[in-house]
Each structure stands twice: as structure tokens, then as C-alpha cells.
Design a protein around this motif. Structure first.
Motif, short mmCIF file in Angstrom:
data_model
loop_
_atom_site.label_atom_id
_atom_site.label_comp_id
_atom_site.label_asym_id
_atom_site.label_seq_id
_atom_site.Cartn_x
_atom_site.Cartn_y
_atom_site.Cartn_z
N LYS A 116 -1.26 5.86 3.87
CA LYS A 116 -2.61 5.78 3.91
C LYS A 116 -2.50 5.41 5.12
O LYS A 116 -1.65 4.03 5.64
CB LYS A 116 -3.65 5.08 3.23
N TYR A 134 1.17 -1.37 0.32
CA TYR A 134 -0.21 0.09 -0.06
C TYR A 134 1.17 1.12 0.19
O TYR A 134 2.17 1.53 -0.33
CB TYR A 134 -0.84 -0.39 1.68
N THR A 182 -9.08 -2.17 4.60
CA THR A 182 -9.69 -0.67 4.00
C THR A 182 -8.17 0.68 4.22
O THR A 182 -7.80 0.49 5.43
CB THR A 182 -10.74 -0.48 4.80
N ASP A 231 -7.71 4.42 4.22
CA ASP A 231 -8.41 6.09 4.46
C ASP A 231 -9.94 6.01 4.55
O ASP A 231 -10.53 6.44 4.52
CB ASP A 231 -7.89 7.10 3.46
N GLY A 232 -10.39 4.62 5.22
CA GLY A 232 -11.57 4.52 5.33
C GLY A 232 -12.24 3.93 4.18
O GLY A 232 -14.33 4.18 3.75
N ASN A 233 -12.22 4.40 2.62
CA ASN A 233 -13.02 4.76 1.41
C ASN A 233 -11.84 2.77 0.58
O ASN A 233 -12.79 2.39 0.53
CB ASN A 233 -11.62 5.51 0.40
N ASP A 234 -10.49 3.12 -0.29
CA ASP A 234 -10.21 1.48 -0.85
C ASP A 234 -10.35 0.32 0.23
O ASP A 234 -10.23 0.91 1.24
CB ASP A 234 -8.86 1.63 -1.30
N ALA A 235 -11.07 -0.56 -0.46
CA ALA A 235 -11.11 -1.63 0.78
C ALA A 235 -10.66 -3.03 -0.53
O ALA A 235 -10.71 -2.60 -1.96
CB ALA A 235 -11.88 -1.96 0.99
#
Length: 180
Positions: free
Chosen positions: A32, A28, A74, A76-80
Motif C-alpha cells: 500500500k 502496514y 491513509t 491507498d487513499g482509503n483506510d485511515a
């Protein structure tokens, strides 16, 4: 920018009565904030200990093979991204055990009796209970240790019972010692 993904292969086998651990590796962008969750876990596996899954499967878990695991990361709470795999548990042959506590008191002139109870996790045939050296007043017949100690009996008698599997190659056994 690095794509969020699981890298490496999960550990897909475990052995009964042996600690299993798996630490997922993630690729990653380091700016993030990652959150890892276990969406689906078998009951014998604990949620993350730090970033490691850990648990020790038992005989009961062998009967429910294979076990599904689903992990989600996940960013930043977005991409998973998810990783799903199964774990197959290899059984081990456990030795039979005594499930009864021995009767350890005998009174001179009064009847003594102890019927050992045994069990085996795999339900192997284990009808074989053997005894070590017995005092003259004690017999082991039809699964019962019995007799009447004479008035001049030794104060302490060490007795050893052994339960063995009779239908497996390993012939595993467990001993129970008692002192009457």
C-alpha cells in the motif's frame, strides 16, 4: 494482511529551547501507498521533515501546556488511522538579558550616561546589576552609569556589567562588556 496502525508510543514531553523530534512508526501491508498528514500541530512543531516531526518550543509555548498533536495515516487513499496525543513542555530558567546597547563613546570634558535596560523571559526579579572595576570618573548609581571623563582620561576603558536574577536558586546572570 497487516492492519494499518500506529505502533509504539509517541514522545509526550519536550523541554523549552531544546529540539523535539518524533518519528511515528506504522505497521502496514507494504503493497500500500501511505500518506501521513499532521491534522493538528502546535505552532512550534513543523509538519513532517521526511517522516519526523520536529520543533523547538520557547518560553511562550510553556504557557500554553499541554499541546495537542493529531496525526493521520491513509493507505491507498482509503483506510485511515489516527494517533492523537499531547506534549507537555518542561520550562527552563533562562538567564536575564540586556535589551539595550551600551553607549560606547565618551568625550573628555562632556557628561557620559548609560542606563542599561534588562529583561527576563520568566519575569524573575532581576533588579541586581553589578559593575566591574570603573575608572575614577565613572559611577554606577540608581541603575545609571554616568560621569564626565577628565581631559587626561585613558583613551579606552573596559567596563563589565552583570545582570543577575535575585529570586531563583540558580541566580543566572548575563554580562555586557563595553569599551568607552
Amino acid at each position: 494482511e497487516t492492519e494499518l496502525e500506529f505502533v509504539g508510543e509517541p514522545k509526550t514531553t519536550a523541554t523549552e529551547d531544546v529540539l523535539y523530534t518524533y518519528t511515528p512508526q506504522i505497521s502496514y501491508d507494504d503493497k500500500k501507498v501511505l500518506t501521513m498528514t499532521a491534522v493538528t500541530l502546535p505552532t512550534w512543531l513543523s509538519p513532517f521533515y521526511g517522516t519526523t516531526l520536529r520543533g523547538t518550543p520557547t518560553q511562550a509555548d510553556v504557557n500554553n501546556n499541554p499541546h495537542l498533536v493529531k496525526l493521520r495515516v491513509t493507505a491507498d487513499g482509503n483506510d485511515a488511522v489516527e494517533q492523537e496525543f499531547t506534549i507537555a513542555i518542561t520550562p527552563v530558567n533562562d538567564a536575564p538579558i540586556f535589551t539595550s546597547l551600551p553607549v560606547t563613546t565618551a568625550t573628555a570634558g562632556l557628561p557620559y550616561s548609560y542606563q542599561p535596560q534588562v529583561s527576563d523571559e520568566e519575569n524573575d526579579t532581576l533588579t541586581e546589576i553589578t559593575v566591574g572595576t570603573l575608572p575614577e570618573w565613572l559611577t554606577f548609581e540608581s541603575g545609571v552609569l554616568s560621569g564626565t571623563p577628565p581631559l587626561n582620561a585613558d583613551k579606552l576603558t573596559d567596563i563589565e556589567l552583570t545582570v543577575s536574577e535575585t529570586d531563583t536558586a540558580e541566580k543566572l546572570s548575563t554580562k555586557q562588556s563595553l569599551r568607552t
